[in-house]
Design an enzyme around this catalytic site. Structure first.
Site, mmCIF file in Angstrom:
data_model
loop_
_atom_site.group_PDB
_atom_site.id
_atom_site.type_symbol
_atom_site.label_atom_id
_atom_site.label_comp_id
_atom_site.label_asym_id
_atom_site.label_seq_id
_atom_site.Cartn_x
_atom_site.Cartn_y
_atom_site.Cartn_z
ATOM 1 N N ASP A 87 -1.392 -1.394 -9.154
ATOM 2 C CA ASP A 87 0.011 -1.186 -8.813
ATOM 3 C C ASP A 87 0.016 -0.770 -7.339
ATOM 4 O O ASP A 87 -0.382 0.352 -7.007
ATOM 5 C CB ASP A 87 0.575 -0.089 -9.729
ATOM 6 C CG ASP A 87 1.975 0.340 -9.315
ATOM 7 O OD1 ASP A 87 2.428 -0.057 -8.224
ATOM 8 O OD2 ASP A 87 2.596 1.094 -10.090
ATOM 9 N N GLN A 130 3.204 1.585 -3.750
ATOM 10 C CA GLN A 130 3.171 2.584 -2.667
ATOM 11 C C GLN A 130 2.040 2.308 -1.675
ATOM 12 O O GLN A 130 1.836 3.098 -0.757
ATOM 13 C CB GLN A 130 3.017 4.003 -3.250
ATOM 14 C CG GLN A 130 4.103 4.423 -4.201
ATOM 15 C CD GLN A 130 5.467 4.604 -3.518
ATOM 16 O OE1 GLN A 130 5.588 4.586 -2.298
ATOM 17 N NE2 GLN A 130 6.516 4.747 -4.316
ATOM 18 N N LYS A 133 10.402 -1.578 -0.720
ATOM 19 C CA LYS A 133 9.757 -0.357 -0.202
ATOM 20 C C LYS A 133 9.051 -0.634 1.117
ATOM 21 O O LYS A 133 8.451 0.258 1.700
ATOM 22 C CB LYS A 133 8.738 0.159 -1.214
ATOM 23 C CG LYS A 133 9.352 0.692 -2.503
ATOM 24 C CD LYS A 133 8.280 1.314 -3.362
ATOM 25 C CE LYS A 133 8.633 1.409 -4.812
ATOM 26 N NZ LYS A 133 9.630 2.421 -5.120
HETATM 27 N N1 C6P Z 1 8.888 4.189 -7.372
HETATM 28 C C1 C6P Z 1 9.917 6.156 -6.445
HETATM 29 O O1 C6P Z 1 10.892 6.805 -6.059
HETATM 30 P P1 C6P Z 1 10.112 -1.190 -8.584
HETATM 31 O O2 C6P Z 1 11.220 -0.318 -9.054
HETATM 32 O O3 C6P Z 1 9.748 -2.239 -9.589
HETATM 33 O O4 C6P Z 1 10.338 -1.738 -7.218
HETATM 34 O O5 C6P Z 1 8.837 -0.229 -8.401
HETATM 35 C C2 C6P Z 1 8.367 0.528 -9.475
HETATM 36 C C3 C6P Z 1 7.214 1.392 -9.065
HETATM 37 C C4 C6P Z 1 5.957 1.111 -9.561
HETATM 38 N N2 C6P Z 1 4.894 1.820 -9.185
HETATM 39 C C5 C6P Z 1 4.972 2.849 -8.316
HETATM 40 C C6 C6P Z 1 3.735 3.578 -7.925
HETATM 41 C C7 C6P Z 1 6.217 3.188 -7.796
HETATM 42 O O6 C6P Z 1 6.303 4.214 -6.947
HETATM 43 C C8 C6P Z 1 7.371 2.457 -8.187
HETATM 44 C C9 C6P Z 1 8.737 2.847 -7.702
HETATM 45 C C10 C6P Z 1 10.113 4.708 -6.812
HETATM 46 O O7 C6P Z 1 8.797 6.650 -6.528
HETATM 47 C C11 C6P Z 1 11.306 4.506 -7.681
HETATM 48 S S1 C6P Z 1 11.107 5.241 -9.280
#
Ligand code: C6P
Length: 408
Positions: free
Chosen positions: A200, A203, A226
């Site tokens: 994943d 980040q 992001k």
């Molecule tokens: N974290 C945060 O505020 P999406 O929503 O599919 O673009 O990403 C999901 C996701 C998956 N893995 C990690 C490590 C993440 O940090 C995130 C998204 C945001 O931390 C929104 S909850």
């Protein structure tokens, strides 16, 4: 390497906004980043001059739109050092990418009694899909634990990678602890036992250089929003041999080669996994975001964020009642989560907002991790390429005021 920060800040129109009379200080980049005018302009001019559906029309603007979409894929290939365009699938984001693997790979490859190895620092998006699959199949989830500093405790990794383990799915950088995990070493340990690894990179992709061939991950998921790009588009990278052996995720337009009344055959990669009209202008925006990041350099971005997080952690120590979570600054991407004794994180965030400062308060979609830390919620400040030390100072001043107000 120092960034030309004023020049960069000028590229982000939203940073000129005032909130309640204060300059906007945006420290919620781990949730979603702001967009430079290069991204906004690229999408705007694409809609004005070249927009049409892709892979279908033979007329000029349809061909231009297809070319724009496919050149975004090529930009992603280069950005993550994939071998070819066949390994890069566009999705709606990290969550959808992981769910694609769950359905298209997991359904076929996970059976009753198998184990899926995760870590204790997973975001819900890399936890819930595997819970659902494990429940459906009668498989078991196991977790690499974290130590007191918020690092993965790899002492038991060898035991956890058991003959029953069919997949290791883990985050590259924690969205709560900030920890950058030693993924190359962990992937090598999993591969030594023939276990594929999903990363994943939600980040990681915005903040550090990625070379999927060097780290040798099998799957990698990330989101455009992001990393200065628009919402509604993300990427699943997977090794071609894996994708060839997977069945489609969604059925519908563009993922087929031929369709009969009773059956169909599948398109070549990557089309096999891209059913329905894609996020076309968003791909154009993602390409512009990648070009923007590359023009600064991922190493320079990482150094900038590290210096901000180091400075923030130093200054947070000045504030009475602050408790921080996670490893030392050198081992982090640019974020820090903390609590302020006696003040609910939502109150902290609400008072900071009165000063134009945006931080996230809550469980950051890592409820089990928060529980392990003995918390229900925390406050998180997260940085990006446009943030400055002066903004950190404003944040610390406002936090000190908050601590004072609640002490009275
Ligand atoms: N974290 C945060 O505020 P999406 O929503 O599919 O673009 O990403 C999901 C996701 C998956 N893995 C990690 C490590 C993440 O940090 C995130 C998204 C945001 O931390 C929104 S909850």
């Amino acid at each position: 390497m120092t960034l030309q920060i004023e020049k960069i800040r000028n590229d982000f129109p939203i940073l000129k906004r005032k909130i309640k009379g204060h300059s906007l200080v945006y420290l919620d980049n781990a949730a979603s980043s702001q967009k430079p005018k290069q991204v906004l302009d690229a999408m705007h001019s694409f809609y004005q001059a070249n927009y049409a559906n892709i892979h279908r029309g033979v007329y000029t603007i349809a061909e231009e739109a297809t070319e724009a979409f496919e050149s975004a894929r090529e930009a992603v290939v280069k950005f993550i050092h994939a071998k070819s365009i066949r390994e890069v699938i566009f999705t709606r984001g990290t969550t959808e990418s992981i769910n694609l693997v769950r359905f298209a790979w997991g359904t076929k490859n996970i059976q009753s009694g198998d184990e899926i190895l995760l870590t204790e620092m997973e975001h819900h998006s890399n936890l819930v899909p595997w819970q659902m699959l494990a429940k459906e199949k009668g498989a078991k989830l196991k977790f690499i634990p974290i130590d007191a500093q918020g690092r993965l405790d790899l002492n038991k990794l060898d035991d956890l990678l058991s003959p029953k383990t069919k997949l290791l799915a883990m985050t590259w950088c924690s969205n709560t602890l900030g920890t950058i995990n030693p993924v190359e070493k962990i992937i090598a340990a999993a591969h030594a036992k023939g276990i594929p690894v999903l990363l994943d990179a939600a980040q990681a992709a915005p903040h550090i250089a990625i070379d999927v061939q060097k780290i040798d991950c099998d799957f990698l998921a990330f989101s455009s929003h992001k990393m200065l790009g628009p919402t509604g588009i993300g990427v699943l990278y997977a090794k071609e041999a894996l994708l060839e052996n997977m069945d489609p995720f969604l059925g519908g337009g563009e993922m087929i080669k031929t369709v009969e009344w009773e059956s169909s055959t599948w398109n070549d990669l990557p089309g096999k996994f891209e059913a329905g009209t894609q996020s076309i202008a968003e791909a154009v925006g993602l390409k512009a975001a990648i070009e923007y990041l590359e023009s600064i350099g991922m190493e320079a971005i990482h150094q900038h964020e590290q210096s901000l997080v180091r400075y923030t952690m130093e200054r947070l120590r000045e504030v009475e009642g602050v408790k921080m979570f996670g490893p030392p600054a050198e081992e982090r991407c640019g974020l820090v989560a903390f609590t302020l004794n006696g003040v609910h994180p939502h109150d902290v965030a609400a008072i900071l907002d009165r000063n134009g400062i945006c931080v996230r308060a809550g469980h950051h979609c890592t409820q089990p991790l928060h529980r392990k830390l003995g918390l229900e919620a925390s406050v998180r400040a997260s940085f990006y390429v446009y943030n400055t030390k002066e903004e950190v100072d404003l944040f610390i001043d406002a936090l000190k005021e908050t601590a004072k107000v609640f002490k009275q």
